[in-house]
Write an enzyme that holds these catalytic residues in place. Structure first.
Site, PDB file in Angstrom:
ATOM      1  N   LEU A   1     -12.287   0.789  -3.086  1.00 42.40           N
ATOM      2  CA  LEU A   1     -12.193  -0.376  -3.973  1.00 42.40           C
ATOM      3  C   LEU A   1     -12.014   0.067  -5.423  1.00 42.40           C
ATOM      4  O   LEU A   1     -12.243  -0.688  -6.349  1.00 42.40           O
ATOM      5  CB  LEU A   1     -13.433  -1.272  -3.828  1.00 42.40           C
ATOM      6  CG  LEU A   1     -13.648  -1.852  -2.429  1.00 42.40           C
ATOM      7  CD1 LEU A   1     -14.887  -2.741  -2.383  1.00 42.40           C
ATOM      8  CD2 LEU A   1     -12.424  -2.650  -1.960  1.00 42.40           C
TER       9      LEU A   1
ATOM     10  N   GLU B   1       0.839  -1.210   0.000  1.00 38.61           N
ATOM     11  CA  GLU B   1       0.000   0.000   0.000  1.00 38.61           C
ATOM     12  C   GLU B   1       0.869   1.252   0.000  1.00 38.61           C
ATOM     13  O   GLU B   1       1.854   1.333   0.741  1.00 38.61           O
ATOM     14  CB  GLU B   1      -0.892  -0.021   1.245  1.00 38.61           C
ATOM     15  CG  GLU B   1      -2.278   0.510   0.995  1.00 38.61           C
ATOM     16  CD  GLU B   1      -3.055  -0.330   0.006  1.00 38.61           C
ATOM     17  OE1 GLU B   1      -3.092   0.065  -1.181  1.00 38.61           O
ATOM     18  OE2 GLU B   1      -3.630  -1.358   0.397  1.00 38.61           O
TER      19      GLU B   1
ATOM     20  N   ASP C   1      -4.370   0.992  -9.613  1.00 38.31           N
ATOM     21  CA  ASP C   1      -5.807   0.764  -9.791  1.00 38.31           C
ATOM     22  C   ASP C   1      -6.183   0.576 -11.260  1.00 38.31           C
ATOM     23  O   ASP C   1      -6.966  -0.310 -11.606  1.00 38.31           O
ATOM     24  CB  ASP C   1      -6.602   1.932  -9.190  1.00 38.31           C
ATOM     25  CG  ASP C   1      -6.276   2.158  -7.720  1.00 38.31           C
ATOM     26  OD1 ASP C   1      -5.625   1.284  -7.115  1.00 38.31           O
ATOM     27  OD2 ASP C   1      -6.667   3.212  -7.181  1.00 38.31           O
TER      28      ASP C   1
END
Ligand code: GLA
Length: 381
Positions: free
Chosen positions: A121, A29, A166
């Site tokens: 998400l 992350e 992403d």
């Protein structure tokens, strides 16, 4: 979608539908913009964009979730400025496509999404990628170029200096596997997860206002860390290049906050490799422990967690059959990801929901994380 499209635009002749999934990141992350490693999974939650040609020279975009329609003359798209509105995502992508030599054809677009917004998400990337495919409407663009183009739209038009994770996973996701992405070389490999575990995302249902500004701040702090480390290690171009040993040898020379930010990125980058190794060896305990270490590092050194995320992680770890848990995505709300034994799922769902309701008065939504395929055309199949 065909019925809604007809009702909205009069006809669905020539309609095609493109899909792009959201993601959950298992570990790695805030490493992507430091050119390190990430390990996301594409979800079966996705954004769908239906498109059909418009005969009147207009570009119309209707969002089903927002029940809102916007329209422009297709010739004015390239000159539009950011509106701080959901249409910034598709318009930013359209402008990048124009810059890459693709004309934006007059069309009607209908957007439907099952990726919960603001949940961490990656609903933004799902919208960018599905819109890009709808605008391209079968014109070819290599997948990696598509990922970079969508990232540019978000950085330059939306104004969010995100990494590439992403958009990349939304395009390169695969059924049954996680994907380890090297955010420098932009290569990836599929990482098969061991049998006997499953992952659930738990939504805090909050997105703190701090999220955007703190993200920018972290990006700047990482750049400052690189500048502080360079005099000792001149070959360092990003925190990806710094080994944990090198970091320890310079940590004292950096301002305290900068050192903590860098420690997170350096250790987190190492943890991705360790997690993949543990996964290959079926070492579930080690995988879970690495997830928890990742969360503590995000909580204490990187300071992007929040009370709701910490509660979900701490509480999850007290439930039988839970192997690991951590926040996922940018932080300051959104979701945690929990690794657990399949037979613990019903108990976990019930206990975590009750505990969270008791503490925060809100029911957390819980999503299965079934590794799913990346973006593509879904209609006609
Ligand atoms: C957001 C960004 C990604 C990544 C994550 C944190 O999701 O869009 O690029 O930086 O945060 O890992």
């Amino acid at each position: 979608m065909i019925d809604t499209f007809c009702a909205r635009f009069g006809s669905a002749d020539g309609m095609r539908v493109f899909r792009a999934p959201g993601r959950v990141n298992l570990i790695g992350e805030h490493t992507d913009y430091n050119l390190g490693f990430v390990l996301p999974v594409a979800l079966n939650l996705a954004t769908y964009v239906a498109t059909a040609p418009a005969a009147d020279g207009r570009l119309r975009i209707y969002s089903e979730d927002r029940r809102e329609m916007r329209e422009w003359s297709s010739s004015e798209i390239s000159g539009l400025a950011r509106a701080r509105h959901w249409t910034d995502y598709p318009i930013g992508v359209a402008q990048q496509l124009i810059a890459a030599g693709f004309a934006i054809e007059p069309a009607n677009l209908l957007i439907r999404s099952t990726v919960p917004e603001g949940s961490g998400l990656s609903s933004s990337a799902a919208l960018e990628v599905s819109s890009a495919l709808a605008f391209l409407n079968r014109r070819r663009l290599p997948p990696l170029d598509l990922a970079r183009l969508c990232q540019r739209a978000e950085v330059h038009f939306v104004g969010m200096p995100c990494g590439i994770m992403d958009q990349y996973i939304s395009i390169f996701g695969r059924e049954h596997t996680a994907v380890e992405i090297d955010c420098r070389s932009l290569e990836h490999r599929d990482v098969e997860l061991p049998a006997g575990i499953t992952f659930l995302a738990v939504n805090t249902m909050v997105k703190h206002a701090l999220a955007g500004s703190a993200y920018r701040e972290r990006v700047a702090e990482c750049a400052a860390a690189v500048e502080g480390i360079k005099p000792r290690f001149p070959l360092v171009k990003s925190l990806r290049d710094v080994t944990p040993e090198q970091f320890e040898s310079v940590a004292d020379l950096l301002p305290g906050v900068i050192a903590r930010r860098a420690r997170h990125v350096v250790t987190e980058t190492a943890r991705v490799g360790q997690f993949v190794e543990a996964s290959g060896g079926g070492d579930l305990k080690r995988m879970g422990a690495l997830m928890v270490e990742s969360h503590r590092s995000l909580q204490q050194d990187y300071e992007v967690s929040c009370a709701e995320l910490d509660f979900l992680v701490d509480r999850a770890l007290g439930i039988e059959g839970i192997l690991g848990a951590r926040m996922t995505g940018g932080g300051f709300g959104g979701c945690t990801v929990t690794m657990l034994r399949p037979d613990a799922v019903p108990r976990f769902r019930q206990e975590i929901a009750t505990a969270y309701e008791g503490k925060f008065g809100v029911t957390p939504a819980i999503y299965p994380c079934e590794p799913s395929a990346g973006a593509g055309e879904v209609l006609p199949a």
